[in-house]
Write an enzyme that holds these catalytic residues in place. Structure first.
Site, PDB file in Angstrom:
ATOM      1  N   TYR B 120      -1.440 -17.502 -37.126  1.00 26.10           N
ATOM      2  CA  TYR B 120      -1.740 -19.065 -36.604  1.00 26.10           C
ATOM      3  C   TYR B 120      -2.088 -19.638 -38.115  1.00 26.10           C
ATOM      4  O   TYR B 120      -1.541 -19.270 -39.105  1.00 26.10           O
ATOM      5  CB  TYR B 120      -2.778 -18.973 -35.678  1.00 26.10           C
ATOM      6  CG  TYR B 120      -2.812 -20.231 -34.849  1.00 26.10           C
ATOM      7  CD1 TYR B 120      -1.724 -20.540 -33.886  1.00 26.10           C
ATOM      8  CD2 TYR B 120      -3.950 -21.053 -34.976  1.00 26.10           C
ATOM      9  CE1 TYR B 120      -1.560 -21.710 -33.552  1.00 26.10           C
ATOM     10  CE2 TYR B 120      -3.986 -22.361 -34.290  1.00 26.10           C
ATOM     11  CZ  TYR B 120      -2.620 -22.639 -33.352  1.00 26.10           C
ATOM     12  OH  TYR B 120      -2.638 -23.927 -33.024  1.00 26.10           O
ATOM     13  N   LYS B 175      12.436  -8.078 -12.053  1.00 30.58           N
ATOM     14  CA  LYS B 175      13.746  -7.971 -12.909  1.00 30.58           C
ATOM     15  C   LYS B 175      13.259  -7.961 -14.383  1.00 30.58           C
ATOM     16  O   LYS B 175      13.741  -7.025 -15.186  1.00 30.58           O
ATOM     17  CB  LYS B 175      14.695  -9.206 -12.504  1.00 30.58           C
ATOM     18  CG  LYS B 175      16.053  -8.601 -12.725  1.00 30.58           C
ATOM     19  CD  LYS B 175      16.820  -9.366 -11.964  1.00 30.58           C
ATOM     20  CE  LYS B 175      18.334  -8.705 -12.045  1.00 30.58           C
ATOM     21  NZ  LYS B 175      19.153  -8.988 -10.950  1.00 30.58           N
ATOM     22  N   GLY B 277      31.904 -14.516  -1.746  1.00 31.93           N
ATOM     23  CA  GLY B 277      30.757 -15.429  -2.614  1.00 31.93           C
ATOM     24  C   GLY B 277      30.710 -15.031  -3.903  1.00 31.93           C
ATOM     25  O   GLY B 277      31.567 -14.834  -4.648  1.00 31.93           O
ATOM     26  N   ALA B 278      29.455 -15.150  -4.690  1.00 31.52           N
ATOM     27  CA  ALA B 278      29.552 -14.982  -6.173  1.00 31.52           C
ATOM     28  C   ALA B 278      29.812 -13.396  -6.389  1.00 31.52           C
ATOM     29  O   ALA B 278      30.809 -13.433  -7.456  1.00 31.52           O
ATOM     30  CB  ALA B 278      28.006 -15.306  -6.532  1.00 31.52           C
ATOM     31  N   ALA B 279      29.333 -12.618  -5.687  1.00 37.85           N
ATOM     32  CA  ALA B 279      29.774 -11.198  -6.128  1.00 37.85           C
ATOM     33  C   ALA B 279      31.036 -10.777  -5.962  1.00 37.85           C
ATOM     34  O   ALA B 279      31.897 -10.338  -6.709  1.00 37.85           O
ATOM     35  CB  ALA B 279      28.793 -10.114  -5.304  1.00 37.85           C
ATOM     36  N   ASN B 370      23.797  -5.757   1.095  1.00 37.33           N
ATOM     37  CA  ASN B 370      22.192  -5.347   1.010  1.00 37.33           C
ATOM     38  C   ASN B 370      21.265  -6.183   1.973  1.00 37.33           C
ATOM     39  O   ASN B 370      21.995  -7.394   2.335  1.00 37.33           O
ATOM     40  CB  ASN B 370      21.585  -6.285  -0.358  1.00 37.33           C
ATOM     41  CG  ASN B 370      21.207  -5.041  -1.147  1.00 37.33           C
ATOM     42  OD1 ASN B 370      20.529  -4.061  -0.577  1.00 37.33           O
ATOM     43  ND2 ASN B 370      21.229  -5.007  -2.410  1.00 37.33           N
TER      44      ASN B 370
END
Lengths: 467, 467
Positions: B120, B175, B277-279, B370
């Site tokens: 610092y 995650k 979808g996205a996947a 899922n």
């Protein structure tokens, strides 16, 4: 006097270098080298013994330099001894910051399939559902109860000024490292690339769910006032501006100790404050709440009073309403005589020994400008101050770790005056006989402050339903 | 078949509980208890021996439950044995998430004044000045080279759907824990309380200086496409949407292995993809780049083809342009016969054994919905699939840790197709003879993927000046 101020500048020098030195192992050679280092006025930090063999001793010497020229001059002085060999010169600060000061860690080992199935899918779904059904559960089953954001746009960084958000990141990481190490609070640097207060407020509000509290840091006045007060209105969590509240808290802590030493009450103080920025205005207000009735704030043109024609703005006018009730006018040198408390958060070398000598009996001088103070401590004492302290002796890191830990532990919605005062009083109580403030490296100090803050939060109603 | 699907649902059950059991120490008693647990179809996790004394053995049994009724029924079945006593029932998932899955740590001990003066003020000022003079130095002297944001608004979380940002936090922390533990990447959950793509894009852009890369997570389609592509345009760093790119990468990794096992080339694949979808759309595009020329994507009303009158949008139309060149029409059941590759990222129990039986020779079935897949692996194999895998066998956590580590190590500005393909190929190479994919608990796998990604980044020009 000049030499002392130079020395002070050197002590505040930002270049911290370790020189690895191999010396012929003869008694007195180390002393000779140290004398040469002293002759070029280079302060020393730690000296560590690295290696010993039959003929040589190798040591690491930490040194502080103002600039590279100063460093080279020092190395030259060492090289003049034929029994000394410089093996390595390392910029310690750069090395400690390499790769950053902080990191994110998993709180659990993830060694088995079961670990993964609990920390992530499918197990984590039950935690999500619990929070979805009752959002207040997030306090228990996520990290927000120990996580804060350190928000900055880099417009008023340390003594460096407006260097922008990216260049301020090492400061934010350093602060986060201190919070993590001292009190286990997880702080995340939160650089915002904007100079627009509304944008900054909206951005923090939109991202506030990640955190249990917000620390505003190194944003220039007056934007910092707007941002802090508006965020505190919008968010159901503490919003703490360290440059205001942290500085003011440590300052009051030092003042409590100092008043005890000189045997004076707050109401007997006649204070002059130099600096009307974020820190100055926060200290002025805290002084008043603390019971100091006579406070005159000076900026670069002198005492601020209600209706002053020059260099005023809304914030200074607000300050003028609550301070300087006698409408004292004049420069700092003109208003100082006879007063017994000086607090400076302004500019280097602004106060002369003559000015200190003009103050009243048993005067207290807190010269907190960074990195070089308004007057060197030694000079103030020589000129007759009963107590003198500079920024090195009065570090915000004494206050904010315990304040945040205590606020989070109490699940407080704000950090109020009572919590700041509890911090100041506890710090004063923990200071030894000889010191105004305790040692900030003592982790027990931070634990004790946190406990005082937690109790004050509960007592003062800073906690409440819904968090 | 019904019983198998029920079993699968149980295995995916989110309630993970540890039952501490004290059993009279007689051979066979544990087996009797396990038989009772099996009789109510409760899957078991770890069984750990906790204590042994002369008369008793105490063990912790991890169990998976669909709901609390299922749990109570299981405990009842255990209690029927008079030699078994339940000492404690702990919700393991809640306990592991208590206080959050991650924390910020200081990378250095701060035990001395010198440590503080370097991490610092005053030392840190020299680091700030260095970065101010040359912003690219921030990569070396702050944590951005190992820090990423996991950005979400919580609109499409796991199988839970739109639960909002706060309730999604345990997923983001999970995650982050995986990234920290597997590859030493510091990930910060970055919840944004907004459903407006422009607001989300602006917020991330304004805060991007904190990070070396951005992971987009669990944002509903089609917003996720807009956000990802616009951010990748604006930012000079990788923007990775795990639900698209991570899923597609692991899927291609599994496909490389599967094609090796059945001895087929990508160009010989006739693929049906369930889910747009996205996947789904990311997998479709990666399949084409990988050399699979015949790809038909189905949504809830059947095959998507250019100019389809119902349930189309800009994203599906784009997809229709690059897939289904023969303009095949019909429901999933109608387009599946004769095809040799099914990939599902859609809904539970959408595929029957009859549908699998209608597929061509040596068919490959990846049923990745899922938490419950389109068809149970056992059922698909029984119906004649040569290879079948569900989401448990194909976890994104095989891809994203190494991808991010490798991208950051290369100082990449994007995560491109070459880096994703390098990941897929390396994962396939690391899979054993018996498996399609390697064990994601093996840290060496992630190190190896990271190295492959780093090389691919350099080779493909994903790195460059200015970062």
């Amino acid at each position: 006097m000049t030499s002392d101020i130079n020395w002070q500048e050197r002590y505040h020098a930002a270049l911290i270098v370790t020189v690895r030195l191999r010396l012929v192992d003869v008694p007195g050679y180390l002393a000779e080298v140290l004398a040469s280092i002293a002759s070029v006025r280079t302060p020393l930090g730690d000296i560590r013994l690295i290696d010993v063999d039959g003929r040589f001793k190798t040591r690491d010497l930490q040194m502080f330099f103002i600039d590279e020229e100063h460093r080279d001059r020092t190395l030259e002085a060492i090289r003049r001894h034929d029994f000394a060999e410089i093996l390595q010169v390392t910029d310690e600060v750069l090395e400690i910051h390499r790769g950053g000061a902080i990191e994110t860690r998993s709180r659990h080992a993830l060694d088995s399939l079961m670990d993964l199935r609990m920390i992530y899918t499918p197990g984590v779904a039950s935690v999500c559902e619990k929070i979805h059904a009752d959002p207040s559960c997030a306090w228990d089953y996520t990290g927000i109860a120990h996580r804060i954001a350190i928000v900055t746009n880099g417009t008023a960084v340390l003594g460096l000024g407006d260097i922008g958000p990216l260049a301020s990141l090492p400061v934010m990481e350093g602060k986060a490292a201190i919070l993590a190490y001292f009190v286990g609070v997880s702080a995340e640097p939160f650089l915002i690339n904007s100079r627009d207060s509304d944008e900054i407020i909206d951005t923090v509000e939109r991202c506030a769910l990640n955190f249990g509290a917000i620390q505003i840091e190194d944003i220039a006045a007056p934007d910092c006032f707007v941002i802090e007060s508006e965020l505190q209105k919008r968010l159901d969590m503490p919003v703490f501006h360290d440059d205001q509240h942290g500085t003011a808290t440590v300052c009051i802590a030092g003042l409590i100790s100092a008043l005890r030493q000189v045997g004076r009450s707050p109401s007997e103080c006649r204070a002059v404050l130099s600096g009307a920025g974020a820190a100055g205005s926060a200290i002025a207000r805290f002084l008043i709440d603390f019971g100091v009735q006579d406070v005159v704030v000076c900026d670069s043109v002198g005492a601020i009073y209600s209706g002053r024609p020059e260099r005023m703005n809304a914030w200074k006018q607000d300050l003028a309403e609550v301070t300087n009730s006698e409408r004292v006018q004049g420069t700092l040198a003109e208003v100082l005589p006879g007063r017994n408390l000086f607090i400076g958060v302004s500019r280097p070398n602004l106060v002369t020994q003559e000015m200190v000598a003009s103050m009243g009996d048993k005067s207290i001088v807190f010269a907190l400008a960074n990195p070089v103070s308004e007057i060197a401590v030694a000079d103030a004492l020589e000129a007759g101050a009963a107590i003198a302290l500079d920024g090195r002796g009065m570090n915000n890191a004494l206050a904010y770790p315990g304040l945040f830990r205590g606020a989070l532990d109490a699940r407080a919605k704000t950090i109020n005056r009572e919590m700041m005062l509890a911090t100041a009083e506890r710090l004063a109580d923990l200071a030894g006989e000889e010191c105004l403030l305790p040692n900030m490296l003592d982790l027990e100090v931070h634990r004790s402050v946190a406990e005082a803050v937690r109790k004050a939060a509960v007592r003062s109603g800073a906690t409440g339903e819904g968090r």
